[in-house]
Design a protein around this motif. Structure first.
Motif, PDB file in Angstrom:
ATOM      1  N   TYR A 168    -122.082  93.541 -22.764  1.00  7.22           N
ATOM      2  CA  TYR A 168    -122.468  92.143 -22.876  1.00  7.22           C
ATOM      3  C   TYR A 168    -123.293  91.844 -24.116  1.00  7.22           C
ATOM      4  O   TYR A 168    -124.214  92.599 -24.468  1.00  7.22           O
ATOM      5  CB  TYR A 168    -123.295  91.723 -21.653  1.00  7.22           C
ATOM      6  N   ALA A 169    -123.004  90.714 -24.724  1.00  7.56           N
ATOM      7  CA  ALA A 169    -123.937  90.162 -25.695  1.00  7.56           C
ATOM      8  C   ALA A 169    -125.180  89.699 -24.937  1.00  7.56           C
ATOM      9  O   ALA A 169    -125.130  89.438 -23.732  1.00  7.56           O
ATOM     10  CB  ALA A 169    -123.308  88.986 -26.434  1.00  7.56           C
ATOM     11  N   MET A 170    -126.273  89.617 -25.654  1.00 10.48           N
ATOM     12  CA  MET A 170    -127.528  89.200 -25.046  1.00 10.48           C
ATOM     13  C   MET A 170    -128.171  88.116 -25.906  1.00 10.48           C
ATOM     14  O   MET A 170    -127.855  87.991 -27.093  1.00 10.48           O
ATOM     15  CB  MET A 170    -128.497  90.386 -24.931  1.00 10.48           C
ATOM     16  N   SER A 171    -129.067  87.391 -25.315  1.00 11.84           N
ATOM     17  CA  SER A 171    -129.745  86.354 -26.089  1.00 11.84           C
ATOM     18  C   SER A 171    -131.224  86.282 -25.717  1.00 11.84           C
ATOM     19  O   SER A 171    -131.647  86.815 -24.693  1.00 11.84           O
ATOM     20  CB  SER A 171    -129.099  84.992 -25.848  1.00 11.84           C
ATOM     21  N   TRP A 172    -131.965  85.650 -26.586  1.00 12.75           N
ATOM     22  CA  TRP A 172    -133.359  85.269 -26.339  1.00 12.75           C
ATOM     23  C   TRP A 172    -133.432  83.744 -26.377  1.00 12.75           C
ATOM     24  O   TRP A 172    -132.845  83.107 -27.248  1.00 12.75           O
ATOM     25  CB  TRP A 172    -134.293  85.838 -27.394  1.00 12.75           C
ATOM     26  N   VAL A 173    -134.156  83.205 -25.425  1.00 17.13           N
ATOM     27  CA  VAL A 173    -134.415  81.778 -25.399  1.00 17.13           C
ATOM     28  C   VAL A 173    -135.900  81.595 -25.150  1.00 17.13           C
ATOM     29  O   VAL A 173    -136.584  82.530 -24.735  1.00 17.13           O
ATOM     30  CB  VAL A 173    -133.585  81.054 -24.311  1.00 17.13           C
ATOM     31  N   ARG A 174    -136.403  80.401 -25.402  1.00 22.08           N
ATOM     32  CA  ARG A 174    -137.823  80.163 -25.164  1.00 22.08           C
ATOM     33  C   ARG A 174    -138.031  78.758 -24.643  1.00 22.08           C
ATOM     34  O   ARG A 174    -137.195  77.876 -24.833  1.00 22.08           O
ATOM     35  CB  ARG A 174    -138.624  80.380 -26.445  1.00 22.08           C
ATOM     36  N   GLN A 175    -139.172  78.575 -24.000  1.00 21.52           N
ATOM     37  CA  GLN A 175    -139.517  77.257 -23.491  1.00 21.52           C
ATOM     38  C   GLN A 175    -141.004  77.014 -23.695  1.00 21.52           C
ATOM     39  O   GLN A 175    -141.838  77.748 -23.137  1.00 21.52           O
ATOM     40  CB  GLN A 175    -139.158  77.116 -22.012  1.00 21.52           C
ATOM     41  N   ALA A 176    -141.302  76.018 -24.504  1.00 21.18           N
ATOM     42  CA  ALA A 176    -142.686  75.628 -24.736  1.00 21.18           C
ATOM     43  C   ALA A 176    -143.112  74.641 -23.647  1.00 21.18           C
ATOM     44  O   ALA A 176    -142.260  73.972 -23.042  1.00 21.18           O
ATOM     45  CB  ALA A 176    -142.822  74.997 -26.117  1.00 21.18           C
ATOM     46  N   PRO A 177    -144.391  74.533 -23.401  1.00 22.23           N
ATOM     47  CA  PRO A 177    -144.876  73.605 -22.363  1.00 22.23           C
ATOM     48  C   PRO A 177    -144.371  72.192 -22.604  1.00 22.23           C
ATOM     49  O   PRO A 177    -144.514  71.650 -23.711  1.00 22.23           O
ATOM     50  CB  PRO A 177    -146.391  73.694 -22.509  1.00 22.23           C
ATOM     51  N   GLY A 178    -143.778  71.609 -21.603  1.00 22.56           N
ATOM     52  CA  GLY A 178    -143.308  70.230 -21.694  1.00 22.56           C
ATOM     53  C   GLY A 178    -142.044  70.030 -22.488  1.00 22.56           C
ATOM     54  O   GLY A 178    -141.618  68.897 -22.723  1.00 22.56           O
ATOM     55  N   LYS A 179    -141.424  71.137 -22.902  1.00 24.77           N
ATOM     56  CA  LYS A 179    -140.207  71.028 -23.713  1.00 24.77           C
ATOM     57  C   LYS A 179    -139.034  71.713 -23.020  1.00 24.77           C
ATOM     58  O   LYS A 179    -139.214  72.497 -22.090  1.00 24.77           O
ATOM     59  CB  LYS A 179    -140.441  71.635 -25.092  1.00 24.77           C
ATOM     60  N   GLU A 180    -137.838  71.427 -23.521  1.00 25.45           N
ATOM     61  CA  GLU A 180    -136.644  72.022 -22.940  1.00 25.45           C
ATOM     62  C   GLU A 180    -136.479  73.462 -23.418  1.00 25.45           C
ATOM     63  O   GLU A 180    -137.051  73.882 -24.414  1.00 25.45           O
ATOM     64  CB  GLU A 180    -135.411  71.203 -23.340  1.00 25.45           C
ATOM     65  N   LEU A 181    -135.635  74.167 -22.693  1.00 20.99           N
ATOM     66  CA  LEU A 181    -135.293  75.526 -23.079  1.00 20.99           C
ATOM     67  C   LEU A 181    -134.618  75.496 -24.450  1.00 20.99           C
ATOM     68  O   LEU A 181    -133.774  74.625 -24.726  1.00 20.99           O
ATOM     69  CB  LEU A 181    -134.352  76.099 -22.027  1.00 20.99           C
ATOM     70  N   GLU A 182    -134.960  76.442 -25.303  1.00 19.50           N
ATOM     71  CA  GLU A 182    -134.489  76.442 -26.687  1.00 19.50           C
ATOM     72  C   GLU A 182    -133.898  77.812 -27.026  1.00 19.50           C
ATOM     73  O   GLU A 182    -134.518  78.849 -26.793  1.00 19.50           O
ATOM     74  CB  GLU A 182    -135.677  76.135 -27.601  1.00 19.50           C
ATOM     75  N   TRP A 183    -132.698  77.811 -27.591  1.00 18.57           N
ATOM     76  CA  TRP A 183    -132.064  79.069 -27.995  1.00 18.57           C
ATOM     77  C   TRP A 183    -132.786  79.649 -29.199  1.00 18.57           C
ATOM     78  O   TRP A 183    -133.118  78.919 -30.147  1.00 18.57           O
ATOM     79  CB  TRP A 183    -130.596  78.815 -28.326  1.00 18.57           C
ATOM     80  N   VAL A 184    -132.997  80.969 -29.174  1.00 20.28           N
ATOM     81  CA  VAL A 184    -133.693  81.652 -30.260  1.00 20.28           C
ATOM     82  C   VAL A 184    -132.729  82.562 -31.037  1.00 20.28           C
ATOM     83  O   VAL A 184    -132.667  82.510 -32.264  1.00 20.28           O
ATOM     84  CB  VAL A 184    -134.863  82.493 -29.723  1.00 20.28           C
ATOM     85  N   SER A 185    -132.008  83.410 -30.301  1.00 20.74           N
ATOM     86  CA  SER A 185    -131.180  84.408 -30.965  1.00 20.74           C
ATOM     87  C   SER A 185    -130.143  84.941 -29.991  1.00 20.74           C
ATOM     88  O   SER A 185    -130.372  84.959 -28.778  1.00 20.74           O
ATOM     89  CB  SER A 185    -132.053  85.562 -31.458  1.00 20.74           C
ATOM     90  N   SER A 186    -129.005  85.402 -30.539  1.00 21.00           N
ATOM     91  CA  SER A 186    -128.004  86.120 -29.760  1.00 21.00           C
ATOM     92  C   SER A 186    -127.595  87.351 -30.537  1.00 21.00           C
ATOM     93  O   SER A 186    -127.539  87.326 -31.773  1.00 21.00           O
ATOM     94  CB  SER A 186    -126.773  85.250 -29.496  1.00 21.00           C
ATOM     95  N   ILE A 187    -127.279  88.408 -29.822  1.00 20.75           N
ATOM     96  CA  ILE A 187    -126.908  89.661 -30.459  1.00 20.75           C
ATOM     97  C   ILE A 187    -125.668  90.216 -29.781  1.00 20.75           C
ATOM     98  O   ILE A 187    -125.504  90.119 -28.565  1.00 20.75           O
ATOM     99  CB  ILE A 187    -128.085  90.662 -30.417  1.00 20.75           C
ATOM    100  N   SER A 188    -124.788  90.810 -30.573  1.00 20.68           N
ATOM    101  CA  SER A 188    -123.529  91.327 -30.061  1.00 20.68           C
ATOM    102  C   SER A 188    -123.737  92.551 -29.180  1.00 20.68           C
ATOM    103  O   SER A 188    -124.814  93.147 -29.148  1.00 20.68           O
ATOM    104  CB  SER A 188    -122.614  91.695 -31.232  1.00 20.68           C
ATOM    105  N   ASN A 189    -122.661  92.943 -28.487  1.00 20.75           N
ATOM    106  CA  ASN A 189    -122.723  94.078 -27.565  1.00 20.75           C
ATOM    107  C   ASN A 189    -123.323  95.318 -28.223  1.00 20.75           C
ATOM    108  O   ASN A 189    -124.220  95.957 -27.675  1.00 20.75           O
ATOM    109  CB  ASN A 189    -121.320  94.469 -27.089  1.00 20.75           C
ATOM    110  N   GLY A 190    -122.785  95.665 -29.355  1.00 19.46           N
ATOM    111  CA  GLY A 190    -123.224  96.882 -30.026  1.00 19.46           C
ATOM    112  C   GLY A 190    -124.461  96.700 -30.872  1.00 19.46           C
ATOM    113  O   GLY A 190    -125.065  97.672 -31.333  1.00 19.46           O
ATOM    114  N   GLY A 191    -124.852  95.466 -31.096  1.00 17.75           N
ATOM    115  CA  GLY A 191    -126.052  95.204 -31.876  1.00 17.75           C
ATOM    116  C   GLY A 191    -125.824  95.043 -33.366  1.00 17.75           C
ATOM    117  O   GLY A 191    -126.778  94.887 -34.128  1.00 17.75           O
ATOM    118  N   SER A 192    -124.566  95.061 -33.790  1.00 16.66           N
ATOM    119  CA  SER A 192    -124.309  95.004 -35.233  1.00 16.66           C
ATOM    120  C   SER A 192    -124.446  93.600 -35.793  1.00 16.66           C
ATOM    121  O   SER A 192    -124.634  93.423 -37.005  1.00 16.66           O
ATOM    122  CB  SER A 192    -122.900  95.526 -35.528  1.00 16.66           C
TER     123      SER A 192
END
Length: 127
Positions: free
Chosen positions: A32-56
């Protein structure tokens, strides 16, 4: 059962650095690819980064480009996000998430395509 456990957050001064970790269990991380997301107080969820299965290959949101680095160690079932040159605007709860689809042909940047978020790790940037 799929589990994702984030750690590594904390209080850091502007300009500082942190390394976040995400330990995965209950599925074959390499599928699976994986991702990081973040949520600041009072704000919507925000995409940060996605990385491929192997990480390349990794993609970043504009605000993260050049400051954040995502990588993974599939042998340890662990995903990482290195944060540098942190700004007060980076204060948020950070979550990792797993792609809904195994071996997706292309990396998605859509939050809706990732699920099984963990409880998150808090990053606070303040002087």
């Amino acid at each position: 059962e799929v589990q994702l456990v984030e750690s590594g957050g904390g209080l850091v001064q502007p300009g500082g650095s942190l390394r976040l970790s995400c330990e995965a269990s209950g599925f074959t991380c390499f599928d699976y690819a994986m991702s990081w997301v973040r949520q600041a107080p009072g704000k919507e969820l925000e995409w940060v980064s996605s990385i491929s299965n192997g990480g390349s290959t990794a993609y970043y949101a504009d605000f993260a480009e050049g400051r954040f680095t995502s990588y993974r160690d599939n042998a340890k079932n662990t995903l990482y996000l290195e944060l540098s040159s942190l700004e007060t605007e980076d204060t948020a709860m950070y979550y990792c998430a797993k792609d809904r689809i195994a071996w997706r042909p292309s990396i998605s940047r859509e939050i809706s395509e990732y699920n099984n978020r963990g409880r998150g790790t808090q990053v606070t940037v303040s002087s």
